[in-house]
Structure formats: structure tokens, C-alpha cells
Design an enzyme around this catalytic site. Structure first.
Site, PDB file in Angstrom:
ATOM      1  N   ASP A   1       3.731  10.687  -1.885  1.00 42.78           N
ATOM      2  CA  ASP A   1       2.378  10.515  -1.375  1.00 42.78           C
ATOM      3  C   ASP A   1       2.390   9.859  -0.001  1.00 42.78           C
ATOM      4  OD1 ASP A   1      -0.288  11.044  -1.842  1.00 42.78           O
ATOM      5  OD2 ASP A   1      -0.701   9.180  -2.899  1.00 42.78           O
TER       6      ASP A   1
ATOM      7  N   ALA B   1      -5.242   7.377  -5.165  1.00 44.27           N
ATOM      8  CA  ALA B   1      -6.505   6.873  -5.728  1.00 44.27           C
ATOM      9  C   ALA B   1      -7.705   7.635  -5.183  1.00 44.27           C
ATOM     10  CB  ALA B   1      -6.647   5.391  -5.419  1.00 44.27           C
TER      11      ALA B   1
ATOM     12  N   ARG C   1       5.089   3.606  -3.067  1.00 47.21           N
ATOM     13  CA  ARG C   1       5.157   3.161  -1.679  1.00 47.21           C
ATOM     14  C   ARG C   1       6.297   3.899  -0.982  1.00 47.21           C
ATOM     15  NH1 ARG C   1       0.797   1.919  -1.831  1.00 47.21           N
ATOM     16  NH2 ARG C   1      -0.262  -0.083  -1.557  1.00 47.21           N
TER      17      ARG C   1
ATOM     18  N   ILE D   1       0.183   1.473 -14.224  1.00 46.98           N
ATOM     19  CA  ILE D   1       0.360   2.903 -13.930  1.00 46.98           C
ATOM     20  C   ILE D   1       1.577   3.456 -14.643  1.00 46.98           C
ATOM     21  CG2 ILE D   1       0.819   4.574 -12.101  1.00 46.98           C
ATOM     22  CD1 ILE D   1      -0.755   2.701 -10.211  1.00 46.98           C
TER      23      ILE D   1
ATOM     24  N   GLU E   1      10.192  12.957   9.340  1.00 48.50           N
ATOM     25  CA  GLU E   1      11.480  13.526   8.945  1.00 48.50           C
ATOM     26  C   GLU E   1      11.412  14.265   7.606  1.00 48.50           C
ATOM     27  OE1 GLU E   1      11.574   9.087   7.768  1.00 48.50           O
ATOM     28  OE2 GLU E   1      10.751  10.369   9.358  1.00 48.50           O
TER      29      GLU E   1
ATOM     30  N   HIS F   1      -1.362  10.460   0.919  1.00 51.12           N
ATOM     31  CA  HIS F   1      -1.788   9.248   0.200  1.00 51.12           C
ATOM     32  C   HIS F   1      -3.033   9.523  -0.646  1.00 51.12           C
ATOM     33  CE1 HIS F   1      -2.112   4.556   0.370  1.00 51.12           C
ATOM     34  NE2 HIS F   1      -1.690   5.009  -0.798  1.00 51.12           N
ATOM     35  N   LEU F   2      -2.885  10.431  -1.592  1.00 49.16           N
ATOM     36  CA  LEU F   2      -3.995  10.863  -2.441  1.00 49.16           C
ATOM     37  C   LEU F   2      -4.102  10.087  -3.746  1.00 49.16           C
ATOM     38  CD1 LEU F   2      -3.670  14.755  -2.130  1.00 49.16           C
ATOM     39  CD2 LEU F   2      -5.221  13.247  -0.882  1.00 49.16           C
TER      40      LEU F   2
END
Length: 396
Positions: free
Chosen positions: A255, A275, A231, A148, A260, A272-273
Site C-alpha cells: 500500500d 483505511a 508501513r 488488524i 523503484e 495507501h488505500l
């Protein structure tokens, strides 16, 4: 017939790669030979003793109890690179979102609803509050130059950015993929002090948790913009909020939403888009299925997170047996296997032994059919975790 249990909705284009005459694939299978999973949490699942492998249609394996499976000799696969383009595109979008406040601008324009013909003039007068810098000519720091990171770095060069990369474990293959204008930083600090934008592409392990924290923020440029699609734990959120409050960090796009981080005008959180494209789901499923078939049918291991790469390009000897043996990596194990096979008057036609940390894996081709008592003798050797025979479908 081999049985595959699916724990999530898996792309049909991937599942179609299982030959129907040789495989049964369903979510309801209880005595599966292998499991195909995307995001379902497997930590509390009871895994039947028939399972030989688990394939994650994606790169991350946090939802899989790898240590427990390793003790049982279960090979865990992932699909690194299969979703790389999808993630790359989201990273490029995030760089642009961190520069141009289009999210805030869109919310503001929506608030003009009901003003009829006056909206155009109101929008024109209010646009000055949404000014943001161009990315051309700016320095992008890419931490991690794997599948990536390399794609992101090259795309950023194409957009006119000056790219600095940092990866102490840069492979030769990854280096060949990089645009020759990309500069390689000798240390992480070098990258952090020079970059206008920073994007992270490393796995989250003990050594990288909180990689960006108060001390690293301190040496960055004022007004730096940070992208984290890798992550959530790579960034210390408490330290990040302080850096945003002081103006050290101008924008943060992630992602990985956290309580907070929400409702802060300088933070954009996505669910968490990375993939979440049909193409990525198809690519991951196809790659996962290919790896499972190669393992179940030929014993080969590629892209395992807990066992070494071990690949035998030769077919199983006609009328013979391919033994796939996993064990703790320690001296004299191979000699124990050969002794048992020799005592059984079985000829070894070929052997491959590979190790990865504390684990080892063997592919041993034997002329003839290995009897049950010999398989039991191999399986009872101390520190052997699994013995699996694959019998040739062709006659000698």
C-alpha cells in the site's frame, strides 16, 4: 465553550458527537483547545498555547511531532482498531491479488478492444498465461497479531488457509480474539521458513525498520508472496527487488508506492488505500471525538501515543476541581503536588497517577475550587509540563 480545530475533512458522523451547546468546531479556529486531524502534516505548524490535545482520526501518527508536543504537555491520541476491518479486507484482497494475476489479465483484455466478435475467442485462447494458485490449504504467516493482524488471521482461517502467527508482545485480549486453530510461532524465523504467504502488521519503529531484508528473504520459501499494508519502511525495497529477480519472492503487494517498485510485473502498488472506506473514516472520527471529549471534559486518557492510560470512572466532586497534571516521570513529584494542595487547605478527594516511559499523568480530585495562585504554584514545579483544572458544573 470548548474549541476544536479540524485540519482535514472529518466525517460528519464523528463531528456530530460534539454537543453544539458546549463545543465550537471549525477549521478556521486559531485558539483551539484541541485539534482533530487525519493526514495533514503538523511538523511545521505553529501550535497555540491553548491546545491541550491532538486526536488523529487513524492509527498512524507519523504526521504529528509527538516529541515536541510531549514537551508542551499536549496529549496525542490515535484510534487503533477503528479502521481494522477496512485494512483487513484490503489485506485479504491483496492475498488474492498476489495469487491470481487479475490486474495483468484485466490490462491484457483491455488491449483486445476493437476486435469485435473475435474478443471472446481471443480471451479464451489467451487466458492460460494468467494462471495462479488457490489460497486454500496454503500457509499464511501473520507478523503482528494486534487488532488488524488478528482479524486477518481469523479471516484467512475462514478461507481455508493454515495460519501461523508471530507476536512476542501478544496481549491476553488479542489472544482471546484468535481462532484456536492458529499456530503461534516462537520465533520470527520459524514463521518465515514455513509460510507460503506473509503479511506484516507491526508498527514502524527503529527496531522494525527493514524487518524484511536480504537475510530474512534468504530463509523464506522460494516463490513466497508478501503483503505489506502496514508501513513501507518495514520492507527493504532494494533487497526485495533482488529477491523478486531471483524468484525467491513471487509477488509483492504493498500500500506504499515507491519509484523503484513501479512498473514491475511482480509488484502491485496501491496509493495507501488501507483505511479508505467511508465506514473506516466514520469509525475513526467517532472514536477520536469520544476520546477528545473524555479528556477535555473529565481529564481521562485512552489510546494516547505519548501519555499513559489514566481513567477515573468517578464524576468530578460536586463543587470541586479535577486537576490534570502532566510531568516528567521522576520521584517525589506527587508529594510536591500534595504539599502545595495541603498548604492551600484543600482536601484531596481522590488521586490517580500513571506513567508511560518518561512521562507521567495525574488526575487529582479536590474538594472546592482550586484558586489561581495554587494552580500557578503547581505549574511552576520543575518538570511539570501542564496543569489543567476542570471545574465541576454541579454545586456542592
Amino acid at each position: 465553550m470548548l474549541k476544536i480545530q479540524t485540519l482535514n475533512k472529518i466525517s460528519a458522523k464523528g463531528l456530530d458527537k460534539f454537543p453544539r451547546d458546549d463545543y465550537e468546531v471549525a477549521s478556521s479556529i486559531q485558539d483551539a483547545d484541541a485539534i482533530l486531524v487525519r493526514s495533514q502534516d503538523m511538523h511545521s505548524m505553529e501550535i497555540p498555547g491553548t491546545v491541550k490535545a491532538v486526536a488523529r482520526a487513524g492509527a498512524g501518527t507519523n504526521n504529528i511531532p509527538i516529541e515536541e508536543f510531549t514537551k508542551k504537555g499536549i496529549v496525542v491520541f490515535n484510534t487503533p482498531g477503528a479502521n481494522a476491518n477496512a485494512v483487513k479486507e484490503l489485506v485479504i484482497l491483496s492475498i488474492l491479488l498476489s495469487s491470481r494475476p487479475v490486474v495483468q489479465a484485466n490490462k491484457w483484455v483491455n488491449g483486445l478492444a476493437g476486435n469485435g466478435d473475435e474478443i471472446a475467442d481471443m480471451a479464451e485462447k489467451g487466458k492460460s498465461q494468467f494462471v495462479g494458485p488457490e489460497i486454500m490449504g496454503k500457509k499464511l504467516g501473520v507478523i503482528g497479531l494486534g487488532a488488524i493482524g488478528a482479524l486477518v488471521a481469523n479471516a484467512a482461517v475462514d478461507l481455508g488457509m493454515e495460519v501461523i502467527g508471530y507476536d512476542p508482545f501478544l496481549s491476553v485480549d488479542s489472544a482471546w480474539r484468535l481462532n484456536n486453530t492458529i499456530k503461534h510461532a516462537e520465533t520470527l524465523d520459524t514463521l518465515l521458513t514455513k509460510a507460503d504467504y506473509i503479511t506484516i502488521h507491526v508498527p514502524q519503529v527503529e527496531d522494525t525498520k527493514g524487518l524484511l531484508n536480504a537475510s530474512t528473504f534468504r530463509i523464506m520459501k522460494d516463490g513466497v508472496r508478501i503483503i505489506n499494508i502496514a508501513r513501507g519502511g518495514l520492507v527493504n525495497n532494494a533487497d526485495l527487488l533482488e529477491a523478486i529477480k531471483s524468484g525467491k519472492v513471487a509477488k509483492y503487494v504493498t500500500d506504499f508506492a515507491a519509484d523503484e517498485l513501479l512498473n514491475n510485473e511482480n509488484i502491485i502498488c496501491m496509493p495507501h488505500l488501507g483505511a479508505s472506506t467511508p465506514e473506516a473514516e466514520e469509525n475513526c472520527a467517532i472514536m477520536a471525538v469520544k476520546q477528545l471529549r473524555d479528556f477535555l471534559e473529565l481529564g481521562n486518557i485512552t489510546n494516547s501515543v505519548n501519555y499513559p492510560k489514566c481513567y477515573n470512572e468517578n464524576p468530578i466532586p460536586a463543587g470541586g476541581t479535577r486537576l490534570c497534571i502532566s510531568h516528567i516521570n521522576m520521584p517525589a513529584m506527587v508529594s510536591k503536588f500534595t504539599t502545595i494542595l495541603g498548604d492551600a487547605n484543600l482536601n484531596i478527594a481522590g488521586m490517580i497517577n500513571q506513567n508511560k516511559g518518561n512521562q507521567a499523568y495525574n488526575i487529582i480530585d479536590v474538594d472546592g475550587i482550586v484558586p489561581e495562585e495554587t494552580l500557578r504554584a503547581l505549574a511552576t514545579i520543575e518538570n511539570v509540563t501542564k496543569v489543567r483544572p476542570i471545574f465541576s458544573k454541579t454545586k456542592a
